[in-house]
Design an enzyme around this catalytic site. Structure first.
Site, PDB file in Angstrom:
ATOM      1  N   ASP A  13      20.532 -84.000  30.632  1.00  0.00           N
ATOM      2  CA  ASP A  13      20.951 -82.886  31.490  1.00  0.00           C
ATOM      3  C   ASP A  13      19.740 -82.024  31.828  1.00  0.00           C
ATOM      4  O   ASP A  13      18.927 -81.716  30.949  1.00  0.00           O
ATOM      5  CB  ASP A  13      22.015 -82.067  30.745  1.00  0.00           C
ATOM      6  CG  ASP A  13      22.162 -80.654  31.286  1.00  0.00           C
ATOM      7  OD1 ASP A  13      22.892 -80.490  32.271  1.00  0.00           O
ATOM      8  OD2 ASP A  13      21.558 -79.724  30.716  1.00  0.00           O
ATOM      9  N   ASP A 108      22.519 -83.294  38.181  1.00  0.00           N
ATOM     10  CA  ASP A 108      21.596 -82.933  37.100  1.00  0.00           C
ATOM     11  C   ASP A 108      21.937 -83.593  35.770  1.00  0.00           C
ATOM     12  O   ASP A 108      21.378 -83.225  34.737  1.00  0.00           O
ATOM     13  CB  ASP A 108      21.552 -81.415  36.927  1.00  0.00           C
ATOM     14  CG  ASP A 108      22.901 -80.827  36.533  1.00  0.00           C
ATOM     15  OD1 ASP A 108      23.926 -81.513  36.710  1.00  0.00           O
ATOM     16  OD2 ASP A 108      22.930 -79.675  36.065  1.00  0.00           O
ATOM     17  N   GLU A 109      22.817 -84.580  35.769  1.00  0.00           N
ATOM     18  CA  GLU A 109      23.174 -85.280  34.534  1.00  0.00           C
ATOM     19  C   GLU A 109      23.227 -86.789  34.804  1.00  0.00           C
ATOM     20  O   GLU A 109      23.800 -87.223  35.801  1.00  0.00           O
ATOM     21  CB  GLU A 109      24.538 -84.836  34.014  1.00  0.00           C
ATOM     22  CG  GLU A 109      24.611 -83.404  33.516  1.00  0.00           C
ATOM     23  CD  GLU A 109      25.999 -83.078  33.005  1.00  0.00           C
ATOM     24  OE1 GLU A 109      26.157 -82.885  31.797  1.00  0.00           O
ATOM     25  OE2 GLU A 109      26.937 -83.023  33.822  1.00  0.00           O
TER      26      GLU A 109
END
Length: 421
Positions: A13, A108-109
Site C-alpha cells: 500500500d 495505491d494497493e
C-alpha cells in the site's frame, strides 16, 4: 519462507499516495501539511492528506473548508489523476521485476505472490525492503507491506499492523493470528463496516477472535437468528475471513469480458431544471458510452437510463431500460432510446445525476443490416471520429450542443474519474 505448500503473498500500500506524489514534486512543501483536492471548491472533499496534515486533524473525504478551519496552513493541491495512474503503473513494473504475479487492487494497493521469488531474492522481508527502497527513491512514495499465506491475511496485515510500524512491515500467518488479529475489535476485520459491526455486537461478538473461535455451524446459527435464513453465505465468508482462509490466487490480469459499458455524471441541480439542458448532458453521456463500446469491440442490446431528481428538499430517482431492435453501438440509435426513456419517466424536477449504460453486450464483428439505413457507412463514420478523438483528444469533435453553457464534455475532457488529470 512459510511452511511447505504455503504461498507468500504481499499486499503493498502506498502511504497517502496522491499527497506523497505531490510532496515529491514540490520539495519546498516537505515540512508543510499537504492535501490533495480542488483548492477553488471549499465544499469539495480531501482526496488524500499527508501524515503531517493528518496529525493536525485533517481526514480523507472531509470538506476542504473544514480541513482548512482545523489547519489554516494546509497546502491544498489540485489532483493530477493522469500522473497518479502513470506512477501506479510504474510501481507495477517495479513489482514485476520481482514476480510476474502482480494483481492491482486499487490505484495505491497491489497484491504480489512472491512464493517463487524467495530463492532468488531472499526472505519475504528482504524482498519487501528492496521494493520499499526502489519505490521511495523512484517516486517519493513510502509503502507498507503486509505479508501472509493468503490474500486476506496479507490485506489485514497491511491495514491493521504494517501501517502502525516504523518499518512498514508485518507478517500475519496462521501461527500468530490468535495473538494478533483475533485481539482486534470486530470492526477492524476486512469488509466489516458500521452496519455489520452493529449486527455482530448484538450477537455478542466484539472481537475478530470471537468469530474465529466459533464453530462454523454455531456462527451460522447466530447469523440466522440475527439476519434471517438467507445469511449462510455471509456467515461462511466472515468466518473464513476471521480465520484467514482465502484460496483465491493472485491473478496478474484484472481484465475480463465486459458485462456493461456505462457512464454517469453528477450535476448541479440548480443548473439542470429544463429538459433541453438535461438532454445536452444525456447525449454527451451516450456519445461516450458508444465510443467506449466500439473501443472494446462490443454492441449492446439494452439501454438503461438512470436519473436522480430533487425539489431542493427531497430526492427521488429512477432507472428504466429498453431492449433495442438490434444490438448497436451507434450513437444516434442509443440516443433515440435514451431520450425516449428519459422523456417518459422524468417527473420534471431538477436533475442532480444522470447515468447511461449499455448491457447484454455482444461482439461487434458482425452487425445487422437494415433496409432503410446504411449501417456500414454509419459505423465507418463513427469509427473515423473515434480515431480523430484518440489522436487529438475527446473534444476534437463534439456535438454543437456541447458548446452550450450546460454542456460538460469540455470539462470532462480534462478529468479522469471526475478529477482533473
Amino acid at each position: 519462507m512459510g511452511k511447505s505448500g504455503e504461498r507468500t503473498i504481499f499486499l503493498i500500500d502506498g502511504q497517502s499516495f496522491y499527497a506523497s506524489i505531490e510532496k515529491a514534486a514540490h520539495p519546498e512543501l516537505k515540512e508543510l501539511p499537504v492535501a490533495v483536492g480542488d483548492p477553488e471548491r471549499k465544499s469539495g472533499i480531501i482526496l488524500a492528506a499527508c501524515p503531517i496534515a493528518k496529525s493536525r486533524g485533517v481526514t480523507t473525504a472531509e470538506r476542504i473548508g473544514q480541513a482548512l478551519a482545523k489547519c489554516p496552513d494546509l497546502q491544498v493541491i489540485r489532483p493530477r489523476m493522469q500522473t497518479y495512474i502513470a506512477i501506479s503503473l510504474f510501481i507495477t513494473e517495479i513489482f514485476e521485476s520481482f514476480t510476474d504475479l502482480v494483481e492491482p487492487y486499487s490505484i495505491d494497493e497491489q497484491f504480489l505472490d512472491v512464493t517463487g521469488s524467495l530463492a532468488c531474492f531472499g526472505t519475504a522481508e528482504d524482498i519487501a525492503r528492496q521494493l520499499q527502497t526502489r519505490i521511495l527513491l523512484s517516486t517519493g512514495v513510502w509503502t507498507r507491506c503486509g505479508i501472509g499465506p493468503t490474500k486476506i491475511l496479507a490485506k489485514m496485515a497491511t491495514d491493521n499492523f504494517s501501517k502502525e510500524r516504523p518499518d512498514g512491515l508485518f507478517r500475519l500467518n496462521f501461527d500468530n493470528i490468535e495473538d494478533t488479529l483475533w485481539r482486534l475489535p470486530v470492526h477492524r476485520m476486512f469488509m466489516v463496516a458500521s452496519r455489520m459491526t452493529r449486527h455482530f455486537t448484538r450477537m455478542g461478538l466484539h472481537t475478530i477472535g470471537d468469530i474465529g473461535k466459533l464453530e462454523l455451524a454455531e456462527f451460522k446459527r447466530r447469523m440466522r437468528w440475527e439476519m434471517g435464513k438467507q445469511s449462510d453465505i455471509q456467515a461462511e465468508y466472515y468466518w473464513q475471513t476471521a480465520r484467514g482462509i482465502d484460496p483465491s490466487p493472485v491473478v496478474p490480469s484484472i481484465r475480463s469480458k465486459l458485462k456493461s459499458v456505462s457512464h454517469g455524471k453528477a450535476m448541479r441541480s440548480s443548473l439542470y431544471r429544463k429538459r433541453e439542458d438535461i438532454e445536452v448532458v444525456l447525449l454527451e453521456l451516450v456519445v461516450e458510452v458508444c465510443r467506449r463500446s466500439r473501443r472494446h469491440g462490443y454492441m449492446g442490446n439494452v439501454v438503461t437510463v438512470g436519473a436522480a431528481e430533487t425539489d431542493g428538499i427531497k430526492s427521488t430517482s429512477f432507472h428504466r431500460q429498453m431492449t433495442l431492435p438490434q444490438p448497436t453501438s451507434l450513437s444516434h440509435e442509443v440516443a433515440a432510446a435514451a431520450l425516449s426513456l428519459f422523456r417518459k419517466h422524468w417527473s420534471g424536477l431538477a436533475v442532480s445525476h444522470l447515468h447511461i449504460s449499455l448491457t447484454q453486450l455482444v461482439d461487434d464483428d458482425a452487425y445487422q443490416l437494415t433496409l432503410f439505413e446504411d449501417r456500414v457507412k454509419a459505423y465507418s463514420l463513427e469509427k473515423a471520429a473515434d480515431e480523430i478523438k484518440d489522436r487529438f483528444g475527446s473534444i476534437a469533435i463534439m456535438r454543437a450542443s456541447s458548446l452550450l453553457p450546460t454542456g460538460v464534455a469540455r470539462e470532462r475532457s480534462e478529468q479522469i474519474g471526475g478529477h482533473y488529470k
